[in-house]
Design a protein around this motif. Sequence first.
Motif, PDB file in Angstrom:
ATOM      1  N   ASP A   1       0.522   3.834   0.995  1.00 56.33           N
ATOM      2  CA  ASP A   1       1.178   4.494   2.559  1.00 56.33           C
ATOM      3  C   ASP A   1       1.220   3.807   3.246  1.00 56.33           C
ATOM      4  OD1 ASP A   1      -0.037   7.125   3.009  1.00 56.33           O
ATOM      5  OD2 ASP A   1      -2.289   6.820   3.669  1.00 56.33           O
TER       6      ASP A   1
ATOM      7  N   HIS B   1       0.732  -0.823  -0.321  1.00 60.61           N
ATOM      8  CA  HIS B   1       0.030  -0.157   0.173  1.00 60.61           C
ATOM      9  C   HIS B   1       0.852   1.189  -0.117  1.00 60.61           C
ATOM     10  CE1 HIS B   1      -3.396   3.175   1.386  1.00 60.61           C
ATOM     11  NE2 HIS B   1      -4.000   2.346   0.811  1.00 60.61           N
TER      12      HIS B   1
ATOM     13  N   VAL C   1       1.339  11.171   0.152  1.00 61.88           N
ATOM     14  CA  VAL C   1      -0.180  10.222   0.017  1.00 61.88           C
ATOM     15  C   VAL C   1      -0.770  10.268   1.135  1.00 61.88           C
ATOM     16  CG1 VAL C   1      -0.505   8.033  -1.029  1.00 61.88           C
ATOM     17  CG2 VAL C   1       1.264   9.523  -1.947  1.00 61.88           C
ATOM     18  N   GLY C   2      -2.112   9.870   0.733  1.00 60.92           N
ATOM     19  CA  GLY C   2      -2.991   9.796   1.397  1.00 60.92           C
ATOM     20  C   GLY C   2      -3.287  10.496   3.354  1.00 60.92           C
ATOM     21  N   ILE C   3      -2.711  10.062   4.494  1.00 67.07           N
ATOM     22  CA  ILE C   3      -2.860  10.674   5.771  1.00 67.07           C
ATOM     23  C   ILE C   3      -0.784   9.985   6.398  1.00 67.07           C
ATOM     24  CG2 ILE C   3      -4.996  10.187   5.898  1.00 67.07           C
ATOM     25  CD1 ILE C   3      -4.149   7.626   7.845  1.00 67.07           C
ATOM     26  N   THR C   4      -0.890  11.276   7.523  1.00 71.56           N
ATOM     27  CA  THR C   4      -0.022  10.909   7.992  1.00 71.56           C
ATOM     28  C   THR C   4      -0.140  10.360   9.548  1.00 71.56           C
ATOM     29  OG1 THR C   4       1.271  13.082   7.410  1.00 71.56           O
ATOM     30  CG2 THR C   4       1.635  12.207   8.998  1.00 71.56           C
TER      31      THR C   4
ATOM     32  N   PRO D   1       5.023   9.049  12.112  1.00 67.30           N
ATOM     33  CA  PRO D   1       5.148   8.489  10.784  1.00 67.30           C
ATOM     34  C   PRO D   1       6.703   8.173  10.341  1.00 67.30           C
ATOM     35  CG  PRO D   1       4.859  10.971  11.365  1.00 67.30           C
ATOM     36  CD  PRO D   1       4.178  10.175  12.276  1.00 67.30           C
TER      37      PRO D   1
ATOM     38  N   SER E   1       1.594   5.644   8.875  1.00 66.13           N
ATOM     39  CA  SER E   1       1.448   6.093   7.438  1.00 66.13           C
ATOM     40  C   SER E   1       2.554   7.426   7.469  1.00 66.13           C
ATOM     41  CB  SER E   1       0.539   6.670   7.206  1.00 66.13           C
ATOM     42  OG  SER E   1      -0.431   5.968   6.270  1.00 66.13           O
TER      43      SER E   1
ATOM     44  N   ARG F   1       4.956  10.451   6.216  1.00 59.68           N
ATOM     45  CA  ARG F   1       4.741  11.956   4.890  1.00 59.68           C
ATOM     46  C   ARG F   1       5.374  11.830   4.296  1.00 59.68           C
ATOM     47  NH1 ARG F   1       7.589  14.494   9.704  1.00 59.68           N
ATOM     48  NH2 ARG F   1       6.482  14.154  11.194  1.00 59.68           N
ATOM     49  N   ASN F   2       4.327  11.718   2.869  1.00 59.64           N
ATOM     50  CA  ASN F   2       4.843  11.012   1.728  1.00 59.64           C
ATOM     51  C   ASN F   2       3.794  12.065   0.596  1.00 59.64           C
ATOM     52  OD1 ASN F   2       3.229   9.544   1.514  1.00 59.64           O
ATOM     53  ND2 ASN F   2       4.037   8.340   1.397  1.00 59.64           N
TER      54      ASN F   2
ATOM     55  N   GLY G   1      -1.792   2.347   9.011  1.00 56.68           N
ATOM     56  CA  GLY G   1      -1.652   3.374   8.180  1.00 56.68           C
ATOM     57  C   GLY G   1      -1.998   4.620   9.148  1.00 56.68           C
TER      58      GLY G   1
END
Length: 183
Positions: free
Chosen positions: A38, A36, A96-99, A103, A91, A93-94, A87
């Motif tokens: 994230d 995935h 994409v999606g959430i943090t 992270p 997840s 910090r990139n 996630g």
Amino acid sequence: LQWDMTMISAPTAHALGQAGNQVRVGVMDTGVDGRHPDIRKNFNAKLSRNFTTDDPVIDGPCAEDPDGLCTDPANVDENGHGTHVAGTIASPRNGVGITGVAPEAEIVNLRTGQDSGYFFLQPTVDALTFAGDNGIDVVNMSYYIDPWLYNCAANPADSPVEQAEQRTIIAATNRALRYARRH
């Protein structure tokens, strides 16, 4: 729009350098999709394990699984819940999606849950023991051990056999927890 992270002051912790760096988190759930976007960056495929085998009686026919197998690799989550949990935890910090809350933490899939969402004693004990033996700093276990919603040692509504089964689940889980904490 991650109001939950604001409520627990995660952005403040991240600004202070508390983002989970060098923390290894075991996710004991239905699996973690290590591919995935994230999850991928923080996923430890080498340590991840699947302690379950799909049971066609409760999970459905294995031939109907996306991979058609009863034994899934350690980077698969055919239920989705474990990936959701992973996630939320880490997840990155990139963009994409959430943090996640942490992270920079490393995610290790310690799959203990069936595709159907059931969780049984042996995979739980095996995953906790593995976590203790392999440097997992913390595990997330947001489930109860089936077949009981509440494992009670002496519920008068349960038969003596049911009470004994629940006492076994409680004792074995606590023994595995103590082992993991000591290691």
